[in-house]
Design a protein around this motif. Structure first.
Motif, PDB file in Angstrom:
ATOM      1  N   HIS B 569      44.701  54.165 -29.637  1.00 52.59           N
ATOM      2  CA  HIS B 569      44.507  53.598 -28.117  1.00 52.59           C
ATOM      3  C   HIS B 569      45.879  53.594 -27.398  1.00 52.59           C
ATOM      4  O   HIS B 569      46.131  54.331 -26.238  1.00 52.59           O
ATOM      5  CB  HIS B 569      43.884  52.488 -28.045  1.00 52.59           C
ATOM      6  CG  HIS B 569      43.873  51.879 -26.658  1.00 52.59           C
ATOM      7  ND1 HIS B 569      42.878  52.441 -25.733  1.00 52.59           N
ATOM      8  CD2 HIS B 569      44.383  50.853 -26.168  1.00 52.59           C
ATOM      9  CE1 HIS B 569      43.316  51.730 -24.549  1.00 52.59           C
ATOM     10  NE2 HIS B 569      44.114  50.900 -24.707  1.00 52.59           N
ATOM     11  N   GLN B 570      46.912  52.920 -27.989  1.00 48.87           N
ATOM     12  CA  GLN B 570      47.867  52.700 -27.386  1.00 48.87           C
ATOM     13  C   GLN B 570      48.854  54.016 -27.298  1.00 48.87           C
ATOM     14  O   GLN B 570      49.507  54.301 -26.272  1.00 48.87           O
ATOM     15  CB  GLN B 570      48.890  51.836 -28.122  1.00 48.87           C
ATOM     16  CG  GLN B 570      48.491  50.192 -27.463  1.00 48.87           C
ATOM     17  CD  GLN B 570      48.601  49.162 -28.684  1.00 48.87           C
ATOM     18  OE1 GLN B 570      48.417  49.428 -29.768  1.00 48.87           O
ATOM     19  NE2 GLN B 570      48.752  47.955 -28.103  1.00 48.87           N
ATOM     20  N   LYS B 589      43.827  49.471 -16.487  1.00 50.08           N
ATOM     21  CA  LYS B 589      42.589  49.200 -16.285  1.00 50.08           C
ATOM     22  C   LYS B 589      41.866  50.443 -15.829  1.00 50.08           C
ATOM     23  O   LYS B 589      40.705  50.757 -16.741  1.00 50.08           O
ATOM     24  CB  LYS B 589      42.172  48.153 -15.227  1.00 50.08           C
ATOM     25  CG  LYS B 589      42.611  46.852 -15.787  1.00 50.08           C
ATOM     26  CD  LYS B 589      41.583  45.923 -15.347  1.00 50.08           C
ATOM     27  CE  LYS B 589      41.753  44.544 -16.371  1.00 50.08           C
ATOM     28  NZ  LYS B 589      41.021  43.367 -15.758  1.00 50.08           N
ATOM     29  N   LYS B 592      41.379  52.550 -18.992  1.00 50.19           N
ATOM     30  CA  LYS B 592      40.097  52.267 -20.001  1.00 50.19           C
ATOM     31  C   LYS B 592      39.013  52.431 -19.172  1.00 50.19           C
ATOM     32  O   LYS B 592      37.884  52.795 -20.161  1.00 50.19           O
ATOM     33  CB  LYS B 592      40.359  50.662 -19.969  1.00 50.19           C
ATOM     34  CG  LYS B 592      41.210  50.051 -21.100  1.00 50.19           C
ATOM     35  CD  LYS B 592      41.006  48.569 -21.488  1.00 50.19           C
ATOM     36  CE  LYS B 592      41.838  48.224 -22.770  1.00 50.19           C
ATOM     37  NZ  LYS B 592      41.379  46.700 -23.092  1.00 50.19           N
ATOM     38  N   GLU B 596      35.952  54.812 -21.274  1.00 53.24           N
ATOM     39  CA  GLU B 596      34.752  54.337 -21.051  1.00 53.24           C
ATOM     40  C   GLU B 596      33.815  55.306 -20.905  1.00 53.24           C
ATOM     41  O   GLU B 596      32.571  55.735 -21.693  1.00 53.24           O
ATOM     42  CB  GLU B 596      34.505  52.966 -20.528  1.00 53.24           C
ATOM     43  CG  GLU B 596      34.147  51.984 -21.082  1.00 53.24           C
ATOM     44  CD  GLU B 596      34.113  50.314 -20.296  1.00 53.24           C
ATOM     45  OE1 GLU B 596      33.683  50.687 -19.096  1.00 53.24           O
ATOM     46  OE2 GLU B 596      34.298  49.652 -20.884  1.00 53.24           O
ATOM     47  N   ILE B 599      33.774  58.192 -23.480  1.00 51.39           N
ATOM     48  CA  ILE B 599      32.780  57.961 -24.699  1.00 51.39           C
ATOM     49  C   ILE B 599      31.532  58.260 -24.260  1.00 51.39           C
ATOM     50  O   ILE B 599      30.642  58.606 -24.931  1.00 51.39           O
ATOM     51  CB  ILE B 599      33.211  56.166 -25.064  1.00 51.39           C
ATOM     52  CG1 ILE B 599      34.686  56.368 -25.744  1.00 51.39           C
ATOM     53  CG2 ILE B 599      32.119  55.999 -26.102  1.00 51.39           C
ATOM     54  CD1 ILE B 599      34.800  54.942 -25.975  1.00 51.39           C
ATOM     55  N   GLU B 605      34.873  59.424 -29.230  1.00 53.21           N
ATOM     56  CA  GLU B 605      34.280  58.508 -29.923  1.00 53.21           C
ATOM     57  C   GLU B 605      35.260  57.411 -30.571  1.00 53.21           C
ATOM     58  O   GLU B 605      36.306  57.574 -30.972  1.00 53.21           O
ATOM     59  CB  GLU B 605      33.145  58.866 -31.080  1.00 53.21           C
ATOM     60  CG  GLU B 605      33.805  59.240 -32.322  1.00 53.21           C
ATOM     61  CD  GLU B 605      32.542  59.407 -33.301  1.00 53.21           C
ATOM     62  OE1 GLU B 605      31.442  59.519 -32.807  1.00 53.21           O
ATOM     63  OE2 GLU B 605      32.707  59.654 -34.334  1.00 53.21           O
ATOM     64  N   ARG B 606      34.917  56.268 -30.695  1.00 50.16           N
ATOM     65  CA  ARG B 606      35.701  55.268 -31.491  1.00 50.16           C
ATOM     66  C   ARG B 606      35.683  55.604 -32.878  1.00 50.16           C
ATOM     67  O   ARG B 606      34.598  55.892 -33.392  1.00 50.16           O
ATOM     68  CB  ARG B 606      35.242  53.958 -31.217  1.00 50.16           C
ATOM     69  CG  ARG B 606      36.344  52.777 -30.958  1.00 50.16           C
ATOM     70  CD  ARG B 606      35.345  51.669 -30.441  1.00 50.16           C
ATOM     71  NE  ARG B 606      35.416  51.579 -29.049  1.00 50.16           N
ATOM     72  CZ  ARG B 606      36.168  51.200 -28.199  1.00 50.16           C
ATOM     73  NH1 ARG B 606      37.444  50.714 -28.846  1.00 50.16           N
ATOM     74  NH2 ARG B 606      36.124  50.735 -26.969  1.00 50.16           N
ATOM     75  N   PRO B 611      38.331  50.508 -34.953  1.00 51.01           N
ATOM     76  CA  PRO B 611      37.932  50.796 -33.453  1.00 51.01           C
ATOM     77  C   PRO B 611      39.039  50.754 -32.540  1.00 51.01           C
ATOM     78  O   PRO B 611      38.801  50.943 -31.199  1.00 51.01           O
ATOM     79  CB  PRO B 611      37.215  49.084 -33.385  1.00 51.01           C
ATOM     80  CG  PRO B 611      37.979  48.214 -34.391  1.00 51.01           C
ATOM     81  CD  PRO B 611      38.401  49.086 -35.494  1.00 51.01           C
ATOM     82  N   ASN B 612      40.357  50.629 -32.853  1.00 48.85           N
ATOM     83  CA  ASN B 612      41.364  50.874 -31.842  1.00 48.85           C
ATOM     84  C   ASN B 612      41.749  52.376 -31.652  1.00 48.85           C
ATOM     85  O   ASN B 612      42.699  52.990 -31.296  1.00 48.85           O
ATOM     86  CB  ASN B 612      42.728  50.210 -32.170  1.00 48.85           C
ATOM     87  CG  ASN B 612      42.520  48.841 -31.594  1.00 48.85           C
ATOM     88  OD1 ASN B 612      42.169  48.642 -30.373  1.00 48.85           O
ATOM     89  ND2 ASN B 612      42.858  47.743 -32.193  1.00 48.85           N
ATOM     90  N   PHE B 614      40.681  56.771 -31.524  1.00 49.03           N
ATOM     91  CA  PHE B 614      39.598  57.281 -30.939  1.00 49.03           C
ATOM     92  C   PHE B 614      39.490  58.661 -31.569  1.00 49.03           C
ATOM     93  O   PHE B 614      40.764  59.357 -32.157  1.00 49.03           O
ATOM     94  CB  PHE B 614      39.767  57.555 -29.295  1.00 49.03           C
ATOM     95  CG  PHE B 614      39.757  56.474 -28.620  1.00 49.03           C
ATOM     96  CD1 PHE B 614      38.485  55.731 -28.557  1.00 49.03           C
ATOM     97  CD2 PHE B 614      40.781  55.673 -28.039  1.00 49.03           C
ATOM     98  CE1 PHE B 614      38.396  54.541 -27.674  1.00 49.03           C
ATOM     99  CE2 PHE B 614      40.585  54.492 -27.125  1.00 49.03           C
ATOM    100  CZ  PHE B 614      39.515  53.983 -27.226  1.00 49.03           C
TER     101      PHE B 614
END
Lengths: 223, 618
Positions: B569-570, B589, B592, B596, B599, B605-606, B611-612, B614
């Motif tokens: 993610h980062q 934000k 993110k 979302e 996804i 997908e995660r 979960p961090n 993709f």
């Protein structure tokens, strides 16, 4: 945690292979007949429909909103909300080794224990979401249903988190629906984040935005 | 163990006293025969016994001093018993030091302190003597120095303005250094200076810097380069202080008002008074970033900067600003623009301003040629009579910024419109004679109409927008029209129409009378210019820009993920920011939110195991 799009069949735990002796086979046939009769008792036009499920619940002495019915649906690998097909019923009951009401009653309390073990529970949790997708290509569930579902599924285990989250979901206006990713995020949140201090919550991680907002809200309103 | 005879203190003491007397005489160098071993043993045993017999006759504490004396004569046999067994009784060394402290040090320290204070307050003292004495008192003196400066700084901070305080502090530090070099060991110097700095500068740093009339901010405002450099010199030496100071000047910079000037000023500060410290350059950059991206009174700096440019360029028409001056100012603007993270927003605003400027340019250099040509055309083509006067500003698309505009419906079957449409048609024909293969698109939202309205009392010329005119024109045909009739006939958006009707029926000049849901014409009141409430275009611009950003973020994320397949993610965020940073800095934000979305749309997908992370599905 299984992927949302993965085949549902593969996600349930494996059952021991059926014993294949001729004796067992004839006994199995008798049992299969019983299961079929059991099915017919609730079925209406070859399928157990919502009415049938209500009757079943009455016989099991359960509310039809009881989480254990949802667990049964998980065990039967039911696909359509409010319905059990004959196929689902027969395969499911066979793995539960159940062929009549009294056995099913007993099996259901055992089933709850089975579901509460971690890998099963994670699977059950995501099943609960998918099971409530009723339309073709539906990907989201409305907030109201989500609140009820959360209460039902996570409520007993994470009372405080779930109560606050439901409060939040009801006051916020950014989201009208929840998708599977967010739903799974909530589960991860309840499991991983220390509560109520939220000490290890790191917004720079890939938490779904709705949880970032939830945490902001918590920090503003509950400190 | 054989029960020993109990020795009473007085009895024992008398005996010991003799020994001590003898010892003293030896120590003082008087003629005295040395201790014989018998004498010594007897003394030792007496003391030992006295010290080790049970309470209440244990006299070890009171005998401590004799023990010490005995030990000094070099018989290290003594009293392991005493000091080891009874832990509550201080050992020898300690005891000795304690004696020294009580008797010598305490008596002297006040005098020493007083001497130092006296010296500080400018009385002449024997520095050499003081230097010798102070060797012992370093610790004490440090403490004392602290409290001394703490006292005076409390005093100063209250009554002195910041620059005076700093001058005084500088003086003190200088003197203290000087003093220290004369009578303290070198290791004492650092400590002492540190103490003084702490008391004078660190403790009151915030208070000092924030002094309203004379603090850091005031110094910046007043261009007090000397004082600022002094301040910098102080806080440079104190690490923590420097950081604090930086933070402070950051916020000060932030508070400064907008414009293109400040950057130059601060650049000058940095080079002149802060000795080009690298930290400062960074701080300045940071400060500027913060300052540039702050919104002042709800206006983002991007917008302000665009407005600023617009004003400069507009002025060039009437106020005489030389080309060089304009050029110079714009160059400054560009410098500031570097710090702006929302460059896309700036571009959007600038484009709008440009559009307006081009159309409303008073000198109308662009339009004049067309206009004279059009007038000539009308004169020579009697059949092409426009009916009303029309002046058109035509801009080639090259000049024309992208301008979204909801356009008026000008259907030809609508007779009411005939005059306006005729004008437009005539102009089109004229334009075609001049140019080939060029399409005219009309931006009626920026048009202006002069209308002669016949009111009951007199005729009044109304200056209104094209839209307003179109509405009034509708009422030339019928006295009453419903809202829905107006909206279908004019093809305006709901928002626009409400605004227009509002301006005509509710604001100062009530030209139309509004009934619950019907409107009818009446003539009343006198009006000259009907003000049209300005649309809150700003909000719309920002929304537009936000939407554009969404797409940009989506596109960037998908692009990155396509090439990387699986990414944390980062990392994704930072790569995205890098990719988009040239135009704007995406908020985390917003980012993110887009993730979302991606996804849900099955682009991403995660990753099941982490979960961090993709995974790209595209």
């Amino acid at each position: 945690m299984p992927r949302a799009s993965s085949k549902r069949k593969s996600s349930a735990p494996q059952n021991p292979p059926a014993v294949k002796s001729s004796n067992a086979r004839s006994a199995g046939k008798a049992k299969a007949k019983e299961i079929e009769n059991f099915f017919d008792k609730y079925a209406n036009g070859g399928i157990i429909d919502p009415d049938g499920i209500v009757t079943l619940c009455k016989d099991l002495e359960l509310e039809y909103t009881d989480v254990r019915i949802l667990m049964l649906a998980w065990k039967l690998k039911a696909v359509k909300l409010g319905y059990f097909t004959q196929d689902e019923w027969e395969t499911g009951l066979k793995t539960l080794q159940v062929n009549n009401l009294s056995k099913l009653k007993k099996a259901i309390s055992e089933l709850e224990k089975e579901v509460r073990t971690p890998p099963n529970f994670a699977d059950f949790y995501s099943f609960a979401f998918r099971y409530h997708l009723t339309e073709e290509k539906q990907k989201n569930i409305d907030i109201e249903t989500i609140c009820e579902l959360l209460n039902l599924v996570l409520g007993p285990q994470f009372r405080r988190q779930v109560d606050l989250l439901i409060d939040y979901l009801k006051v916020q206006s950014n989201y009208k629906v929840i998708n599977l990713d967010q739903w799974l995020g909530i589960f991860r949140f309840c499991n991983e984040i220390s509560f109520p201090d939220l000490e290890n919550y790191d917004e720079t991680q890939a938490w779904p935005l709705i949880l970032d907002n939830f945490v902001d809200w918590l920090r503003e309103n509950h400190r | 163990m054989v029960q020993r005879r109990l020795i009473e203190f007085d009895e024992g003491w008398e005996y010991i006293q003799k020994g001590i007397g003898k010892l003293k005489r030896i120590l003082e160098g008087l003629r005295e025969p040395p201790f014989s071993s018998e004498e010594y043993m007897a003394l030792h045993i007496t003391i030992y016994n006295m010290c080790s017999q049970n309470t209440p006759n244990n006299n070890s504490a009171s005998c401590g001093s004799c023990e010490m004396i005995r030990r000094n004569i070099a018989l290290p046999l003594t009293l392991p018993h005493c000091s080891k067994k009874r832990r509550n009784i201080p050992g020898f060394d300690e005891f000795g030091l304690a004696c020294f402290r009580d008797l010598v040090y305490d008596a002297l320290k006040h005098k020493a302190k007083d001497a130092v204070i006296d010296e500080r307050e400018r009385e002449q003292v024997d520095r050499a003597l003081l230097a010798n004495v102070l060797d012992i008192f370093v610790e004490h003196m440090l403490q004392d120095t602290s409290s001394y400066y703490s006292r005076i700084s409390t005093n100063w901070i209250l009554k002195d303005p910041c620059p005076d305080y700093m001058r005084k502090a500088e003086e003190c530090l200088k003197k203290e250094r000087d003093r220290v070099s004369r009578y303290l060991q070198s290791n004492g110097e650092e400590k002492l200076v540190e103490k003084v700095q702490h008391e004078l500068l660190v403790v009151y740093a915030t208070q000092l810097l924030e002094k309203e009339q004379s603090g850091c901010g005031a110094l910046f405002r007043g261009n007090k380069v000397d004082d600022l450099s002094r301040m910098y010199r102080f806080y440079r030496t104190i690490r923590k202080g420097l950081e604090q100071w930086l933070m402070h000047s950051d916020s000060i910079c932030c508070k400064e008002q907008a414009g293109a000037g400040p950057h130059d000023n601060y650049m000058e500060y940095v080079t002149n008074c802060f000795m080009d410290h690298s930290l400062f350059q960074r701080a300045l950059k940071e400060a500027f970033k913060i300052f540039c991206n702050k919104t002042v009174g709800g206006f983002s700096s991007s917008e302000q900067l665009a407005t600023f440019c617009d004003n400069i360029l507009k002025k060039s028409g009437n106020e005489k600003l030389s080309d060089e001056a304009i050029e110079e100012t714009l160059e400054k603007v560009v410098k500031v623009l570097v710090y702006i993270s929302d460059k896309d927003l700036f571009a959007e605003f600038y484009r709008k301003k440009l559009a307006q400027r081009l159309l409303f340019d008073r000198s109308r250099t662009l339009a004049r040629k067309n206009q004279t040509g059009f007038e000539k055309y009308l004169r020579y083509n009697k059949n092409a009579h426009a009916g009303i006067d029309l002046s058109v500003t035509v801009l080639a698309t090259g000049f024309w910024p992208s301008y979204k505009s909801s356009d008026l419906n000008l259907p030809s079957q609508m007779i009411k419109y005939i005059e306006m449409i005729k004008c437009v048609e005539v102009f089109k024909r004229f334009y075609e004679t001049k140019t080939k293969h060029r399409k005219l698109s009309w931006i009626s939202s920026l048009g202006q109409c002069h209308i002669n309205a016949k009111f009951e009392l007199k005729n009044i010329e109304l200056i209104i927008s094209t839209y307003q005119a179109a509405i009034l024109d509708l009422f030339n045909a019928s006295d009453r029209l419903s809202y829905s009739q107006v909206i279908t006939q004019l093809n305006l958006t709901h928002d626009d129409l409400v605004r227009l009707l509002h301006s005509l029926s509710i604001l100062y000049y009530k030209i139309l009378i509004k009934e619950p849901d019907t409107k009818s014409i009446s003539r009343q009141n006198e009006g000259i210019k009907i003000p049209l409430p300005p649309v809150d275009k700003r909000k719309k611009f920002v929304e537009d820009v936000d939407k554009d950003r969404w797409y940009a973020i989506d596109a960037a994320s998908v692009r990155i993920m396509k090439s990387r397949k699986v990414l944390g993610h980062q990392q994704l965020v930072s790569e995205c920011i890098e990719l988009l940073g040239r135009m704007f800095k995406p908020a985390v934000k917003a980012f993110k939110k887009r993730i979302e979305g991606l996804i849900s749309q099955d682009y991403l997908e995660r990753y099941p195991e982490n979960p961090n992370t993709f995974k790209s599905l595209a």
